[in-house]
Motif scaffolding. Sequence first.
Motif, PDB file in Angstrom:
ATOM      1  N   ARG A  48       3.782   4.591 -15.007  1.00 42.38           N
ATOM      2  CA  ARG A  48       2.180   4.918 -15.651  1.00 42.38           C
ATOM      3  C   ARG A  48       1.275   3.118 -15.735  1.00 42.38           C
ATOM      4  N   THR A  49       2.865   3.207 -16.501  1.00 39.16           N
ATOM      5  CA  THR A  49       1.937   1.500 -17.459  1.00 39.16           C
ATOM      6  C   THR A  49       1.169  -0.109 -16.353  1.00 39.16           C
ATOM      7  N   VAL A  50       2.843  -0.630 -15.630  1.00 41.41           N
ATOM      8  CA  VAL A  50       2.334  -1.292 -14.177  1.00 41.41           C
ATOM      9  C   VAL A  50       1.291  -0.487 -12.955  1.00 41.41           C
ATOM     10  N   MET A  51       1.389   0.741 -13.324  1.00 36.67           N
ATOM     11  CA  MET A  51       0.106   1.464 -11.887  1.00 36.67           C
ATOM     12  C   MET A  51      -1.033   1.279 -12.341  1.00 36.67           C
ATOM     13  N   SER A  52      -1.318   1.101 -13.673  1.00 35.87           N
ATOM     14  CA  SER A  52      -2.263   0.964 -14.361  1.00 35.87           C
ATOM     15  C   SER A  52      -3.674   0.012 -14.164  1.00 35.87           C
ATOM     16  N   VAL A  53      -2.722  -0.976 -13.526  1.00 38.05           N
ATOM     17  CA  VAL A  53      -3.076  -2.455 -13.528  1.00 38.05           C
ATOM     18  C   VAL A  53      -3.532  -2.307 -11.963  1.00 38.05           C
ATOM     19  N   ASP A  54      -4.465  -3.691 -11.716  1.00 36.56           N
ATOM     20  CA  ASP A  54      -5.345  -4.020 -10.810  1.00 36.56           C
ATOM     21  C   ASP A  54      -4.105  -4.373  -9.943  1.00 36.56           C
ATOM     22  N   THR A  55      -3.985  -3.848  -9.008  1.00 36.35           N
ATOM     23  CA  THR A  55      -2.944  -3.912  -8.134  1.00 36.35           C
ATOM     24  C   THR A  55      -3.440  -4.946  -6.963  1.00 36.35           C
ATOM     25  N   ALA A  56      -4.912  -5.446  -7.185  1.00 42.10           N
ATOM     26  CA  ALA A  56      -5.175  -6.256  -5.976  1.00 42.10           C
ATOM     27  C   ALA A  56      -5.282  -7.677  -6.534  1.00 42.10           C
ATOM     28  N   ASN A  57      -4.552  -7.439  -7.581  1.00 45.74           N
ATOM     29  CA  ASN A  57      -4.126  -9.519  -7.788  1.00 45.74           C
ATOM     30  C   ASN A  57      -2.559  -9.365  -7.663  1.00 45.74           C
ATOM     31  N   ARG A  58      -2.057  -9.894  -6.982  1.00 45.48           N
ATOM     32  CA  ARG A  58      -1.282 -10.436  -6.693  1.00 45.48           C
ATOM     33  C   ARG A  58      -0.070 -11.295  -8.126  1.00 45.48           C
ATOM     34  N   LEU A  79       0.980  -1.388   0.562  1.00 46.06           N
ATOM     35  CA  LEU A  79      -0.036   0.137  -0.364  1.00 46.06           C
ATOM     36  C   LEU A  79       0.991   1.246  -0.005  1.00 46.06           C
ATOM     37  N   LEU A  80       1.827   1.015   0.864  1.00 44.60           N
ATOM     38  CA  LEU A  80       2.600   2.273   1.002  1.00 44.60           C
ATOM     39  C   LEU A  80       3.832   2.846  -0.603  1.00 44.60           C
ATOM     40  N   MET A  81       3.261   1.623  -1.292  1.00 43.92           N
ATOM     41  CA  MET A  81       4.324   1.560  -2.263  1.00 43.92           C
ATOM     42  C   MET A  81       3.473   2.258  -3.627  1.00 43.92           C
ATOM     43  N   VAL A  82       2.241   1.749  -3.497  1.00 41.23           N
ATOM     44  CA  VAL A  82       1.832   1.914  -4.739  1.00 41.23           C
ATOM     45  C   VAL A  82       1.076   3.217  -4.275  1.00 41.23           C
ATOM     46  N   LEU A  83       0.575   4.081  -2.866  1.00 41.95           N
ATOM     47  CA  LEU A  83       0.461   5.425  -2.558  1.00 41.95           C
ATOM     48  C   LEU A  83       1.814   6.567  -3.301  1.00 41.95           C
ATOM     49  N   GLY A  84       2.745   5.566  -2.547  1.00 43.42           N
ATOM     50  CA  GLY A  84       3.966   7.252  -2.564  1.00 43.42           C
ATOM     51  C   GLY A  84       4.176   6.568  -5.033  1.00 43.42           C
ATOM     52  N   ALA A  85       4.225   5.865  -5.451  1.00 42.36           N
ATOM     53  CA  ALA A  85       4.726   5.985  -6.741  1.00 42.36           C
ATOM     54  C   ALA A  85       2.691   6.965  -7.365  1.00 42.36           C
ATOM     55  N   ALA A  86       1.673   7.371  -7.034  1.00 42.94           N
ATOM     56  CA  ALA A  86       1.026   7.532  -7.223  1.00 42.94           C
ATOM     57  C   ALA A  86       1.020   8.899  -6.604  1.00 42.94           C
ATOM     58  N   ALA A  87       1.487   9.095  -5.539  1.00 40.86           N
ATOM     59  CA  ALA A  87       2.212  10.906  -5.355  1.00 40.86           C
ATOM     60  C   ALA A  87       3.329  11.310  -6.226  1.00 40.86           C
ATOM     61  N   LEU A  88       4.335  10.302  -6.851  1.00 41.33           N
ATOM     62  CA  LEU A  88       5.501  10.265  -7.496  1.00 41.33           C
ATOM     63  C   LEU A  88       5.245  10.783  -9.338  1.00 41.33           C
ATOM     64  N   LEU A  89       4.272  10.364  -9.550  1.00 39.45           N
ATOM     65  CA  LEU A  89       3.009  10.500 -10.595  1.00 39.45           C
ATOM     66  C   LEU A  89       2.169  11.698 -10.978  1.00 39.45           C
ATOM     67  N   SER A  90       1.379  12.240 -10.017  1.00 34.29           N
ATOM     68  CA  SER A  90       1.041  13.500  -9.856  1.00 34.29           C
ATOM     69  C   SER A  90       1.040  14.537  -9.622  1.00 34.29           C
TER      70      SER A  90
END
Length: 305
Positions: free
Chosen positions: A82-92, A5-16
């Motif tokens: 962005r490509t990786v972050m656009s996928v369904d991150t719930a599916n490990r 979750l931290l990685m996802v949120l962090g990457a979202a901040a990077l992109l924005s």
Amino acid sequence: MKKILLMVLGAAALLSGCSDVSSRPQTLREVYESRLAQATTFGDTLIAVDGTFIGGIFNNRFRDYPDNVVGTDRREVLRGIRTVMSVDTANRSYLSGLQMGLEIMEVYRELAAKEDFSKEKFLAVITEAFSVDSLSRDELRQLQGEFQKMFQTIDARAKERSEAAVFNSKEAQENRMMGDAVTAKFKTNPDFREVGSDGLMQKTVIAGDGEVIKPSQQVNVTIVERHADSGRVIRSIAPMDVYAGRPMHPVLASVIPFMSMGEKSVFLVPYQLAYGTEGEPSCGVGPCETILAEVTVVPVQPESN
């Protein structure tokens, strides 16, 4: 799960934070303070702190290794993120597949750089192999051996194609003509004689002890290499101790078998016995270039206490 979750949120901040290049803060501290000032919830604070930290880590990696896998194009790096972050991150499982796919792509790129083959067929075989239910370590070990052999074959084929292209180049053709002309001239010089059966010619300047150096002997050698047509020095190699049977130098490997201890000789060395088809561009030896080599061989001096 928290780490993800931290990685996802962090990457979202990077992109924005990188979406508007013209208004993007110029320092990491400014990114952090700007995002933190806008935070209205704990989640926003988490994004501000972890996002800035993780974005800074990746930025640091990008700057420290500009020639590594990611390359030097920042826009392409962000496109990949962005490509990786656009996928369904719930599916490990899907994320694992993306990571495996990147590794497979690296193998494909390395293979495709040397051999032309179908990516679609390659993927089909990978998919088929991945779908089998039984997999033994012995099978993998056997395939690993075949894989390494295939890589060696591909490398050899790529080298053959590269050498063929160099061999047929204008410069290589001119150098071979030059080599033939110089060899014909030296054959009329009584000071030179042909040694061996590969076109090597030798002029003895200082005679040695008469006994041919054995491959097991360690000797001290000095070599001065020159362009055969002009006599201009290519390079001088300072005295060095080598084993006669494996001197780790192509010219010395060709000439030492015809020398004796204490000898100094000048050799006309055909390109096949010198630096080969491709030459040695780093020191100015062209493709298919015949060279002159002045070589001195003396005993190795014992180390002083």
